[in-house]
Design a protein around this motif. Structure first.
Motif, PDB file in Angstrom:
ATOM      1  N   MET A  16     -13.158  17.286  13.943  1.00  0.00           N
ATOM      2  CA  MET A  16     -12.448  17.340  12.796  1.00  0.00           C
ATOM      3  C   MET A  16     -12.635  16.261  11.945  1.00  0.00           C
ATOM      4  O   MET A  16     -12.331  15.123  12.345  1.00  0.00           O
ATOM      5  CB  MET A  16     -10.732  17.686  13.028  1.00  0.00           C
ATOM      6  CG  MET A  16      -9.918  17.944  11.875  1.00  0.00           C
ATOM      7  SD  MET A  16      -8.206  17.939  12.278  1.00  0.00           S
ATOM      8  CE  MET A  16      -7.733  16.083  12.330  1.00  0.00           C
ATOM      9  N   VAL A  17     -12.595  16.518  10.591  1.00  0.00           N
ATOM     10  CA  VAL A  17     -12.649  15.475   9.690  1.00  0.00           C
ATOM     11  C   VAL A  17     -11.305  14.914   9.282  1.00  0.00           C
ATOM     12  O   VAL A  17     -10.173  15.806   9.050  1.00  0.00           O
ATOM     13  CB  VAL A  17     -13.304  15.910   8.368  1.00  0.00           C
ATOM     14  CG1 VAL A  17     -13.266  15.126   7.254  1.00  0.00           C
ATOM     15  CG2 VAL A  17     -14.732  16.262   8.656  1.00  0.00           C
ATOM     16  N   LYS A  18     -10.838  13.817   9.320  1.00  0.00           N
ATOM     17  CA  LYS A  18      -9.402  13.289   9.003  1.00  0.00           C
ATOM     18  C   LYS A  18      -9.393  13.083   7.661  1.00  0.00           C
ATOM     19  O   LYS A  18     -10.118  12.704   6.883  1.00  0.00           O
ATOM     20  CB  LYS A  18      -9.466  12.006   9.809  1.00  0.00           C
ATOM     21  CG  LYS A  18      -9.179  12.181  11.128  1.00  0.00           C
ATOM     22  CD  LYS A  18      -8.193  11.285  11.826  1.00  0.00           C
ATOM     23  CE  LYS A  18      -7.954  11.507  13.188  1.00  0.00           C
ATOM     24  NZ  LYS A  18      -6.547  11.433  13.493  1.00  0.00           N
ATOM     25  N   ILE A  19      -8.358  13.321   7.114  1.00  0.00           N
ATOM     26  CA  ILE A  19      -7.722  12.945   5.882  1.00  0.00           C
ATOM     27  C   ILE A  19      -7.342  11.649   5.643  1.00  0.00           C
ATOM     28  O   ILE A  19      -6.933  11.013   6.585  1.00  0.00           O
ATOM     29  CB  ILE A  19      -6.774  14.063   5.512  1.00  0.00           C
ATOM     30  CG1 ILE A  19      -7.010  15.320   5.311  1.00  0.00           C
ATOM     31  CG2 ILE A  19      -6.095  13.547   3.845  1.00  0.00           C
ATOM     32  CD1 ILE A  19      -7.982  15.900   4.588  1.00  0.00           C
ATOM     33  N   THR A  20      -8.086  10.939   4.707  1.00  0.00           N
ATOM     34  CA  THR A  20      -7.425   9.540   4.408  1.00  0.00           C
ATOM     35  C   THR A  20      -6.755   9.427   3.012  1.00  0.00           C
ATOM     36  O   THR A  20      -7.130  10.528   2.395  1.00  0.00           O
ATOM     37  CB  THR A  20      -8.626   8.630   4.585  1.00  0.00           C
ATOM     38  OG1 THR A  20      -9.481   8.913   3.527  1.00  0.00           O
ATOM     39  CG2 THR A  20      -9.628   8.788   5.845  1.00  0.00           C
ATOM     40  N   LYS A  21      -6.228   8.163   2.741  1.00  0.00           N
ATOM     41  CA  LYS A  21      -5.786   7.983   1.390  1.00  0.00           C
ATOM     42  C   LYS A  21      -6.950   7.916   0.288  1.00  0.00           C
ATOM     43  O   LYS A  21      -6.584   8.288  -0.940  1.00  0.00           O
ATOM     44  CB  LYS A  21      -4.905   6.658   1.434  1.00  0.00           C
ATOM     45  CG  LYS A  21      -5.884   5.515   1.467  1.00  0.00           C
ATOM     46  CD  LYS A  21      -4.941   4.263   1.656  1.00  0.00           C
ATOM     47  CE  LYS A  21      -5.682   3.072   1.558  1.00  0.00           C
ATOM     48  NZ  LYS A  21      -5.136   1.784   1.575  1.00  0.00           N
ATOM     49  N   ASP A  22      -8.006   7.656   0.658  1.00  0.00           N
ATOM     50  CA  ASP A  22      -9.246   8.007  -0.251  1.00  0.00           C
ATOM     51  C   ASP A  22      -9.914   9.237  -0.491  1.00  0.00           C
ATOM     52  O   ASP A  22     -10.704   9.244  -1.163  1.00  0.00           O
ATOM     53  CB  ASP A  22     -10.355   6.988   0.147  1.00  0.00           C
ATOM     54  CG  ASP A  22      -9.789   5.444   0.621  1.00  0.00           C
ATOM     55  OD1 ASP A  22      -9.052   4.996  -0.704  1.00  0.00           O
ATOM     56  OD2 ASP A  22     -10.173   4.954   1.474  1.00  0.00           O
ATOM     57  N   THR A  23      -9.401  10.234   0.234  1.00  0.00           N
ATOM     58  CA  THR A  23      -9.765  11.617  -0.052  1.00  0.00           C
ATOM     59  C   THR A  23      -9.270  12.195  -1.140  1.00  0.00           C
ATOM     60  O   THR A  23      -8.189  11.954  -1.671  1.00  0.00           O
ATOM     61  CB  THR A  23      -9.351  12.556   1.422  1.00  0.00           C
ATOM     62  OG1 THR A  23      -9.488  11.919   2.658  1.00  0.00           O
ATOM     63  CG2 THR A  23     -10.028  13.867   1.198  1.00  0.00           C
ATOM     64  N   LYS A  24     -10.505  12.796  -1.953  1.00  0.00           N
ATOM     65  CA  LYS A  24     -10.072  13.214  -3.296  1.00  0.00           C
ATOM     66  C   LYS A  24      -8.959  14.630  -3.123  1.00  0.00           C
ATOM     67  O   LYS A  24      -9.069  15.378  -2.040  1.00  0.00           O
ATOM     68  CB  LYS A  24     -11.140  13.875  -3.946  1.00  0.00           C
ATOM     69  CG  LYS A  24     -12.189  12.711  -4.150  1.00  0.00           C
ATOM     70  CD  LYS A  24     -11.794  11.834  -5.137  1.00  0.00           C
ATOM     71  CE  LYS A  24     -12.780  10.945  -5.462  1.00  0.00           C
ATOM     72  NZ  LYS A  24     -12.214   9.408  -5.617  1.00  0.00           N
TER      73      LYS A  24
END
Length: 82
Positions: A1-9
């Motif tokens: 699973m790809v994690k969401i980060t604060k840098d994700t659009k």
């Protein structure tokens, strides 16, 4: 699973995880359909709406916990077929 980060659009989040939009609304990010959301990171959007770094970390953690618990929230995208 790809994690969401604060840098994700924001646009990437809403496009690939549409069920997460309610969580963004709950956090005060009512701009998910805004034209800027496609180029604005989650952190940029949160800061523009007055959230603190602590709030942003909590939001990212909440989103990732929900996505880990509910993998069906991941919507298949065209990129997945490439």
């Amino acid at each position: 699973m790809v994690k969401i980060t604060k840098d994700t659009k924001i646009g990437d989040i809403t496009r690939t995880h549409p069920n997460v939009v309610a969580i963004l609304f709950e956090a005060g990010l009512h701009c998910v359909g805004c034209h800027v959301s496609h180029s604005e990171s989650l952190e940029q959007g949160c800061l523009a709406h007055g959230l603190s770094e602590k709030d942003i970390k909590a939001l990212v953690d909440k989103i990732n916990k929900i996505l880990a618990k509910h993998p069906e929230f991941k919507k298949k995208t065209v990129k997945d077929d490439l």
